[in-house]
Scaffold this motif. Structure first.
Motif, PDB file in Angstrom:
ATOM      1  N   LYS A 101       0.801  -1.224   0.000  1.00  0.00           N
ATOM      2  CA  LYS A 101       0.000   0.000   0.000  1.00  0.00           C
ATOM      3  C   LYS A 101       0.840   1.284   0.000  1.00  0.00           C
ATOM      4  N   GLU A 102       2.097   1.177  -0.409  1.00  0.00           N
ATOM      5  CA  GLU A 102       2.914   2.382  -0.551  1.00  0.00           C
ATOM      6  C   GLU A 102       2.536   3.070  -1.866  1.00  0.00           C
ATOM      7  N   PRO A 103       2.428   4.394  -1.856  1.00  0.00           N
ATOM      8  CA  PRO A 103       1.981   5.109  -3.054  1.00  0.00           C
ATOM      9  C   PRO A 103       3.075   5.241  -4.111  1.00  0.00           C
ATOM     10  N   LEU A 104       2.653   5.134  -5.364  1.00  0.00           N
ATOM     11  CA  LEU A 104       3.507   5.361  -6.525  1.00  0.00           C
ATOM     12  C   LEU A 104       2.768   6.309  -7.460  1.00  0.00           C
ATOM     13  N   PRO A 105       3.487   7.131  -8.230  1.00  0.00           N
ATOM     14  CA  PRO A 105       2.804   8.075  -9.119  1.00  0.00           C
ATOM     15  C   PRO A 105       2.315   7.437 -10.413  1.00  0.00           C
ATOM     16  N   ASP A 106       1.506   8.173 -11.124  1.00  0.00           N
ATOM     17  CA  ASP A 106       1.053   7.804 -12.461  1.00  0.00           C
ATOM     18  C   ASP A 106       2.242   7.925 -13.414  1.00  0.00           C
ATOM     19  N   THR A 107       2.549   6.847 -14.144  1.00  0.00           N
ATOM     20  CA  THR A 107       3.738   6.860 -15.003  1.00  0.00           C
ATOM     21  C   THR A 107       3.593   7.791 -16.204  1.00  0.00           C
ATOM     22  N   ALA A 108       2.361   8.121 -16.588  1.00  0.00           N
ATOM     23  CA  ALA A 108       2.151   9.059 -17.693  1.00  0.00           C
ATOM     24  C   ALA A 108       2.280  10.501 -17.223  1.00  0.00           C
ATOM     25  N   CYS A 109       1.711  10.806 -16.071  1.00  0.00           N
ATOM     26  CA  CYS A 109       1.766  12.171 -15.549  1.00  0.00           C
ATOM     27  C   CYS A 109       3.117  12.499 -14.931  1.00  0.00           C
ATOM     28  N   THR A 110       3.709  11.509 -14.265  1.00  0.00           N
ATOM     29  CA  THR A 110       4.939  11.756 -13.503  1.00  0.00           C
ATOM     30  C   THR A 110       5.977  10.678 -13.813  1.00  0.00           C
ATOM     31  N   PRO A 111       6.596  10.731 -14.990  1.00  0.00           N
ATOM     32  CA  PRO A 111       7.615   9.739 -15.333  1.00  0.00           C
ATOM     33  C   PRO A 111       8.982  10.072 -14.757  1.00  0.00           C
ATOM     34  N   GLY A 112       9.124  11.300 -14.224  1.00  0.00           N
ATOM     35  CA  GLY A 112      10.415  11.771 -13.754  1.00  0.00           C
ATOM     36  C   GLY A 112      11.082  12.635 -14.810  1.00  0.00           C
ATOM     37  N   ALA A 113      11.988  13.501 -14.377  1.00  0.00           N
ATOM     38  CA  ALA A 113      12.784  14.326 -15.277  1.00  0.00           C
ATOM     39  C   ALA A 113      14.087  14.652 -14.568  1.00  0.00           C
ATOM     40  N   THR A 114      15.182  14.640 -15.299  1.00  0.00           N
ATOM     41  CA  THR A 114      16.490  14.828 -14.695  1.00  0.00           C
ATOM     42  C   THR A 114      16.996  16.265 -14.840  1.00  0.00           C
ATOM     43  N   ASN A 115      17.916  16.608 -13.963  1.00  0.00           N
ATOM     44  CA  ASN A 115      18.613  17.885 -14.000  1.00  0.00           C
ATOM     45  C   ASN A 115      19.814  17.725 -14.932  1.00  0.00           C
ATOM     46  N   PRO A 116      19.840  18.404 -16.086  1.00  0.00           N
ATOM     47  CA  PRO A 116      20.927  18.204 -17.049  1.00  0.00           C
ATOM     48  C   PRO A 116      22.291  18.634 -16.519  1.00  0.00           C
ATOM     49  N   LYS A 117      22.306  19.401 -15.427  1.00  0.00           N
ATOM     50  CA  LYS A 117      23.577  19.828 -14.846  1.00  0.00           C
ATOM     51  C   LYS A 117      24.258  18.710 -14.059  1.00  0.00           C
ATOM     52  N   VAL A 118      23.488  17.685 -13.710  1.00  0.00           N
ATOM     53  CA  VAL A 118      24.024  16.577 -12.919  1.00  0.00           C
ATOM     54  C   VAL A 118      24.306  15.395 -13.834  1.00  0.00           C
ATOM     55  N   THR A 119      25.564  15.050 -13.968  1.00  0.00           N
ATOM     56  CA  THR A 119      25.984  13.895 -14.758  1.00  0.00           C
ATOM     57  C   THR A 119      27.006  13.120 -13.940  1.00  0.00           C
ATOM     58  N   GLN A 120      27.391  11.952 -14.445  1.00  0.00           N
ATOM     59  CA  GLN A 120      28.401  11.164 -13.748  1.00  0.00           C
ATOM     60  C   GLN A 120      29.720  11.951 -13.625  1.00  0.00           C
ATOM     61  N   ALA A 121      29.960  12.849 -14.579  1.00  0.00           N
ATOM     62  CA  ALA A 121      31.210  13.617 -14.579  1.00  0.00           C
ATOM     63  C   ALA A 121      31.168  14.834 -13.651  1.00  0.00           C
TER      64      ALA A 121
END
Length: 257
Positions: A101-121
C-alpha cells in the motif's frame, strides 16, 4: 431595325460573358451561394473529422512519459528564478500502490525528469557537494501553488499538510527542480500519524541511493531509473543494502523531497 431575334442577341451576350468570366448568373447572388456553402461546413472552424483547435489532450504539459527503453527525459534544470508550472488536467492522473500500500505516481503524468547539470562527470560539484540542493530548490511561493494544482490532477482529497509535494527523482539524485513531470503530491504511507506532517520512507531510500552514488557503489543513471520506476524496490534494483554503512551521511536537510 435589325431582324435578329432578341433572344439571339441575349444568347450571344451570355456566351461572351461565359468566355470572359466562366459562367452566367442564373439569378442567385454570390452571397447566397456562399451562405449555402458555409451551411454545409461543420461548425467550429475545422475540417470535417478534425479535432477543434486547442482541444485538451489530457497529457502532461511539459512532455511525454519516459521512453520504453527506460531512459528518462531531461528537464530544463536549475533556473535563476522559477515560475509556476502548469499541471496535468484535474482528475487525469491516478495513483498506483504497491502490495504493501505504498503510493507510486502515475507513469504518464509523472515519469520523472532529470537535472541536465548533474551527470556522472559532475557529481563532485553537484549532488556530492554539501548544500548543492538547497541552492537549486524552487521557493515555496512557487511550489505551494503547484502542489494545490497537482493535488487536483491526482484527485487527492486529504490534507495537503500531510502530503509531500515530492520530486520523484529527488534533487539529491539529480532530479529536475521544477519540471512538472518530476513532481507529484505523494500521499502519506501506511502507518502515518495525522498531524505529524509528511514523513515518507521514500526519503530514506533517496539518501541511501545518493550515498551509494557518491561512494561509487552505483551509477547515477541506474539509480535515477530505479527510483523513477518504483522507489520501494530501488535499493534492490541497484544492489544497495538497506542498512546504512559506517560513515554514510544522512544527507543535507534540504535534500529530501
Amino acid at each position: 431595325m435589325s431582324n435578329v431575334p432578341r433572344w439571339a442577341v441575349l444568347a450571344a451576350a451570355c456566351a461572351a460573358v461565359v468566355a470572359a468570366v466562366g459562367g452566367c448568373s442564373s439569378g442567385s447572388s454570390t452571397s447566397d451561394d456562399a451562405k449555402k456553402k458555409a451551411s454545409a461546413e461543420p461548425s467550429g472552424g475545422t475540417p470535417s473529422g478534425g479535432a477543434p483547435s486547442g482541444a485538451a489532450s489530457g497529457k502532461p504539459p511539459s512532455g511525454s512519459p519516459a521512453p520504453a527503453d527506460g531512459s528518462i527525459p531531461a528537464g530544463p534544470g536549475p533556473q535563476p528564478s522559477y515560475t509556476v508550472q502548469k499541471q496535468p488536467a484535474a482528475g487525469s492522473c491516478h495513483y498506483r500502490f504497491t502490495p504493501a500500500k505504498e503510493p507510486l505516481p502515475d507513469t504518464a503524468c509523472t515519469p520523472g525528469a532529470t537535472n541536465p547539470k548533474v551527470t556522472q562527470a559532475t557529481l563532485k560539484t553537484t549532488i556530492c557537494r554539501s548544500g548543492y540542493t538547497s541552492g537549486i530548490r524552487p521557493p515555496t511561493n512557487i511550489t505551494g501553488r503547484e502542489k494545490t494544482a497537482n493535488a487536483a490532477s491526482y484527485g487527492y482529497k486529504g490534507s495537503l499538510r500531510e502530503a509531500e509535494y515530492d520530486h520523484l527523482i529527488s534533487l539529491q539524485l539529480g532530479g529536475d527542480p521544477n519540471d512538472p513531470r518530476n513532481l507529484w503530491v505523494e500521499p502519506p504511507s501506511p502507518g502515518h500519524q495525522d498531524g505529524k506532517g509528511p514523513n515518507n520512507p521514500k526519503d530514506v531510500v533517496e539518501t541511501k541511493l545518493k550515498n551509494a552514488i557518491c561512494s561509487g557503489k552505483t551509477d547515477l543513471v541506474k539509480a535515477q531509473q530505479a527510483i523513477a520506476r518504483d522507489w520501494t524496490t530501488a535499493l534492490d534494483a541497484v544492489g544497495v543494502t538497506d542498512k546504512g554503512a559506517k560513515g554514510e551521511t544522512t544527507g543535507d536537510p534540504d535534500d529530501n523531497g
